[in-house]
Enzyme design. Structure first.
Site, PDB file in Angstrom:
ATOM      1  N   ASP A  34       8.548  10.952  27.476  1.00 35.56           N
ATOM      2  CA  ASP A  34       8.775   9.901  26.474  1.00 35.56           C
ATOM      3  C   ASP A  34       9.867   8.983  27.022  1.00 35.56           C
ATOM      4  O   ASP A  34      10.650   9.391  27.878  1.00 35.56           O
ATOM      5  CB  ASP A  34       9.224  10.511  25.133  1.00 35.56           C
ATOM      6  CG  ASP A  34       8.952   9.603  23.946  1.00 35.56           C
ATOM      7  OD1 ASP A  34       8.103   9.957  23.100  1.00 35.56           O
ATOM      8  OD2 ASP A  34       9.592   8.520  23.856  1.00 35.56           O
ATOM      9  N   ILE A  54       6.441   4.811  30.598  1.00 30.83           N
ATOM     10  CA  ILE A  54       5.089   5.191  31.025  1.00 30.83           C
ATOM     11  C   ILE A  54       4.441   4.124  31.916  1.00 30.83           C
ATOM     12  O   ILE A  54       3.475   4.411  32.634  1.00 30.83           O
ATOM     13  CB  ILE A  54       4.205   5.522  29.791  1.00 30.83           C
ATOM     14  CG1 ILE A  54       2.906   6.200  30.221  1.00 30.83           C
ATOM     15  CG2 ILE A  54       3.905   4.271  28.971  1.00 30.83           C
ATOM     16  CD1 ILE A  54       3.083   7.416  31.083  1.00 30.83           C
ATOM     17  N   TYR A 142      -2.176  -5.139  17.417  1.00 33.42           N
ATOM     18  CA  TYR A 142      -2.443  -3.699  17.565  1.00 33.42           C
ATOM     19  C   TYR A 142      -3.947  -3.463  17.722  1.00 33.42           C
ATOM     20  O   TYR A 142      -4.391  -2.753  18.628  1.00 33.42           O
ATOM     21  CB  TYR A 142      -1.904  -2.991  16.327  1.00 33.42           C
ATOM     22  CG  TYR A 142      -2.101  -1.487  16.288  1.00 33.42           C
ATOM     23  CD1 TYR A 142      -1.448  -0.657  17.179  1.00 33.42           C
ATOM     24  CD2 TYR A 142      -2.912  -0.905  15.310  1.00 33.42           C
ATOM     25  CE1 TYR A 142      -1.603   0.724  17.118  1.00 33.42           C
ATOM     26  CE2 TYR A 142      -3.066   0.465  15.238  1.00 33.42           C
ATOM     27  CZ  TYR A 142      -2.406   1.271  16.141  1.00 33.42           C
ATOM     28  OH  TYR A 142      -2.565   2.637  16.073  1.00 33.42           O
ATOM     29  N   LYS A 146      -6.262  -1.948  20.737  1.00 32.58           N
ATOM     30  CA  LYS A 146      -7.054  -0.725  20.520  1.00 32.58           C
ATOM     31  C   LYS A 146      -8.510  -0.932  20.956  1.00 32.58           C
ATOM     32  O   LYS A 146      -9.098  -0.065  21.591  1.00 32.58           O
ATOM     33  CB  LYS A 146      -6.973  -0.267  19.061  1.00 32.58           C
ATOM     34  CG  LYS A 146      -5.631   0.367  18.705  1.00 32.58           C
ATOM     35  CD  LYS A 146      -5.357   1.599  19.555  1.00 32.58           C
ATOM     36  CE  LYS A 146      -4.008   2.220  19.312  1.00 32.58           C
ATOM     37  NZ  LYS A 146      -3.649   3.265  20.299  1.00 32.58           N
TER      38      LYS A 146
HETATM   39  P1  NAD Z   1       4.988   6.962  17.454  1.00 33.06           P
HETATM   40  O1  NAD Z   1       5.521   5.582  17.403  1.00 33.06           O
HETATM   41  O2  NAD Z   1       5.443   7.949  16.450  1.00 33.06           O
HETATM   42  O3  NAD Z   1       5.228   7.586  18.895  1.00 33.06           O
HETATM   43  C1  NAD Z   1       5.068   6.841  20.080  1.00 33.06           C
HETATM   44  C2  NAD Z   1       6.003   7.414  21.128  1.00 33.06           C
HETATM   45  O4  NAD Z   1       5.867   6.619  22.310  1.00 33.06           O
HETATM   46  C3  NAD Z   1       7.468   7.356  20.701  1.00 33.06           C
HETATM   47  O5  NAD Z   1       8.064   8.639  20.788  1.00 33.06           O
HETATM   48  C4  NAD Z   1       8.101   6.363  21.684  1.00 33.06           C
HETATM   49  O6  NAD Z   1       9.433   6.696  22.047  1.00 33.06           O
HETATM   50  C5  NAD Z   1       7.157   6.480  22.882  1.00 33.06           C
HETATM   51  N1  NAD Z   1       7.215   5.278  23.729  1.00 33.06           N
HETATM   52  C6  NAD Z   1       7.374   3.987  23.313  1.00 33.06           C
HETATM   53  N2  NAD Z   1       7.431   3.179  24.378  1.00 33.06           N
HETATM   54  C7  NAD Z   1       7.300   3.949  25.481  1.00 33.06           C
HETATM   55  C8  NAD Z   1       7.280   3.687  26.872  1.00 33.06           C
HETATM   56  N3  NAD Z   1       7.431   2.434  27.362  1.00 33.06           N
HETATM   57  N4  NAD Z   1       7.147   4.721  27.741  1.00 33.06           N
HETATM   58  C9  NAD Z   1       7.015   5.993  27.262  1.00 33.06           C
HETATM   59  N5  NAD Z   1       7.021   6.304  25.948  1.00 33.06           N
HETATM   60  C10 NAD Z   1       7.162   5.290  25.070  1.00 33.06           C
HETATM   61  O7  NAD Z   1       3.390   6.830  17.420  1.00 33.06           O
HETATM   62  P2  NAD Z   1       2.335   7.942  16.944  1.00 33.06           P
HETATM   63  O8  NAD Z   1       2.110   7.757  15.513  1.00 33.06           O
HETATM   64  O9  NAD Z   1       2.725   9.262  17.462  1.00 33.06           O
HETATM   65  O10 NAD Z   1       1.037   7.381  17.692  1.00 33.06           O
HETATM   66  C11 NAD Z   1       0.536   7.977  18.872  1.00 33.06           C
HETATM   67  C12 NAD Z   1      -0.791   7.332  19.196  1.00 33.06           C
HETATM   68  O11 NAD Z   1      -1.706   7.572  18.120  1.00 33.06           O
HETATM   69  C13 NAD Z   1      -0.752   5.808  19.379  1.00 33.06           C
HETATM   70  O12 NAD Z   1      -1.688   5.433  20.364  1.00 33.06           O
HETATM   71  C14 NAD Z   1      -1.205   5.281  18.036  1.00 33.06           C
HETATM   72  O13 NAD Z   1      -1.783   4.010  18.119  1.00 33.06           O
HETATM   73  C15 NAD Z   1      -2.231   6.331  17.664  1.00 33.06           C
HETATM   74  N6  NAD Z   1      -2.469   6.366  16.226  1.00 33.06           N
HETATM   75  C16 NAD Z   1      -1.507   6.777  15.365  1.00 33.06           C
HETATM   76  C17 NAD Z   1      -1.744   6.759  13.999  1.00 33.06           C
HETATM   77  C18 NAD Z   1      -0.701   7.183  13.001  1.00 33.06           C
HETATM   78  O14 NAD Z   1      -0.911   7.020  11.791  1.00 33.06           O
HETATM   79  N7  NAD Z   1       0.432   7.724  13.424  1.00 33.06           N
HETATM   80  C19 NAD Z   1      -3.002   6.348  13.529  1.00 33.06           C
HETATM   81  C20 NAD Z   1      -3.961   5.909  14.426  1.00 33.06           C
HETATM   82  C21 NAD Z   1      -3.694   5.946  15.791  1.00 33.06           C
HETATM   83  N1  SER Z   2      -1.152   4.417  11.199  1.00 33.78           N
HETATM   84  C1  SER Z   2      -1.455   3.411  12.170  1.00 33.78           C
HETATM   85  C2  SER Z   2      -0.758   2.122  11.832  1.00 33.78           C
HETATM   86  O1  SER Z   2      -0.610   1.872  10.668  1.00 33.78           O
HETATM   87  C3  SER Z   2      -2.941   3.183  12.230  1.00 33.78           C
HETATM   88  O2  SER Z   2      -3.324   3.125  13.530  1.00 33.78           O
HETATM   89  O3  SER Z   2      -0.438   1.402  12.726  1.00 33.78           O
END
Ligand code: NAD
Ligand code: SER
Length: 326
Positions: A34, A54, A142, A146
């Site tokens: 991370d 990343i 976003y 995606k």
């Molecule tokens: P989050 O924001 O909680 O976690 C993302 C992580 O990525 C964070 O810990 C952040 O520190 C890290 N990060 C940010 N920039 C970075 C970089 N440059 N290098 C390395 N790490 C970095 O997001 P999440 O909710 O855990 O989402 C994870 C994935 O799931 C994403 O692709 C998101 O689009 C997808 N997603 C999430 C949800 C949701 O409701 N949480 C819904 C649909 C899709």
């Molecule tokens: N929970 C996410 C957001 O609201 C859906 O990808 O961005």
């Protein structure tokens, strides 16, 4: 036995996938990465962890080789509300992060899981029972990243034979790690505020329906898809997965079953409301069910009961000096 690397491992989804994969395979076999290093200290301490950006492909290659990684869960991304505040940063991380991971996977021979989202749909998509294969013209940055990500993952599979897989997650609800800047974050926060204060001010209108999922189902979806027989997968990178659809009014009504005095009012944020209005009400997920056996275990009632139970206990622990994760 798999050797796994997770990017964005300290985030809402990553922290829970990491915990489950380490439970199944052992901490040493699951490498966490991370850009942050200041949260989830227990996860960091329990096994290999690397703090880096990343988009740094050289560093990623070093780590993949050192730990003989064969499977990557790529979760580092900016979510919808944060992305709308800084669209260039969202494009940069969501696209260049993914390209870096796919290139390293191509050269080093890794499988890759990348989540897409309900955000990959737009206002011209059918809103109810949104089909697996349908119109995708999202209006948020976003969503643009995606859709492009779904296509890029398909391209790496067809062109280079990289084993790429992914699901379109709904809004995810969990009690371990707070959400990271999405439009669906209200559906998590409402439980915290219900337990702490007995009331919640919601940034979406009360009748805004969105697809949602409880985290244990989301974790299982990712792991089951990565373990599915590849010969059965026709869609690979963009499986609709669904378990419940509700609006804030309905969620509040379910909370009142357990906290009768709970109150909700509304102070609408136009940016997040516009994003929510452009997303489907609920998805049809037949392809996931047929191609790799997807089946959710939770609905709004079981999730509400569990969230309130876990958060109440944590709040009680905090009162007596135990560690409160929030
Ligand atoms: P989050 O924001 O909680 O976690 C993302 C992580 O990525 C964070 O810990 C952040 O520190 C890290 N990060 C940010 N920039 C970075 C970089 N440059 N290098 C390395 N790490 C970095 O997001 P999440 O909710 O855990 O989402 C994870 C994935 O799931 C994403 O692709 C998101 O689009 C997808 N997603 C999430 C949800 C949701 O409701 N949480 C819904 C649909 C899709
Ligand atoms: N929970 C996410 C957001 O609201 C859906 O990808 O961005």
């Amino acid at each position: 036995m798999r050797q796994i690397l997770i990017t964005g491992a300290l985030g809402q989804l990553g922290s829970e996938i990491a915990a489950e994969l380490r439970r199944r395979h052992g901490a040493e076999k699951v490498v966490l990465t991370d850009i942050r290093g200041d949260v989830n200290a227990d996860l960091i301490a329990e096994g290999p962890f690397y703090q880096f950006d990343i988009r740094d492909g050289v560093r990623l290659t070093e780590i993949v080789r050192k730990h003989r990684i064969d499977t990557v869960y790529h979760l580092a991304a900016l979510l919808s509300a944060t992305a709308e505040r800084d669209p260039q940063a969202a494009w940069d991380l969501n696209m260049n992060g993914l390209t870096t991971v796919l290139e390293v996977a191509r050269v080093e021979g890794c499988s890759v899981f990348t989540p897409s989202s309900i955000g990959a749909f737009g206002p011209t998509t059918p809103r109810d029972w949104t089909p697996q294969d349908t119109l995708q013209r999202p209006t948020s940055m976003y969503g643009v990243t995606k859709v492009a990500g779904e296509l890029l993952c398909d391209y790496y599979y067809h062109k280079f034979g990289v084993d790429t897989r992914g699901v379109r997650y709904p809004g995810l609800i969990s009690s371990l790690t707070p959400p990271g800047g999405g439009t669906t974050d209200y559906a998590v926060d409402i439980y915290y505020q219900a337990v702490r204060q007995g009331r919640y001010r919601c940034f979406l209108k009360g009748d805004t329906y969105l697809d949602m999922m409880y985290m244990p189902d989301a974790v299982r979806a990712a792991i089951d898809l990565m373990e599915a027989d590849p010969s059965r997968l026709r869609h690979r990178n963009a499986f609709n997965v669904s378990s419940m659809s509700f609006c804030p009014e309905e969620q509040a009504a379910y909370i009142r079953k357990y906290i009768p005095e709970f109150e909700i009012d509304y102070h609408v944020d136009p940016v997040r409301q516009a994003i929510a209005n452009s997303w489907p009400n609920n998805l049809e997920d037949y392809a996931a069910r047929v191609e790799w056996g997807w089946e959710p275990a939770h609905d709004l009632d079981t999730m509400t009961r569990d969230m309130l139970r876990v958060l109440s206990r944590r709040l009680e622990d905090a009162r007596y000096g135990w560690n409160d994760q929030q």
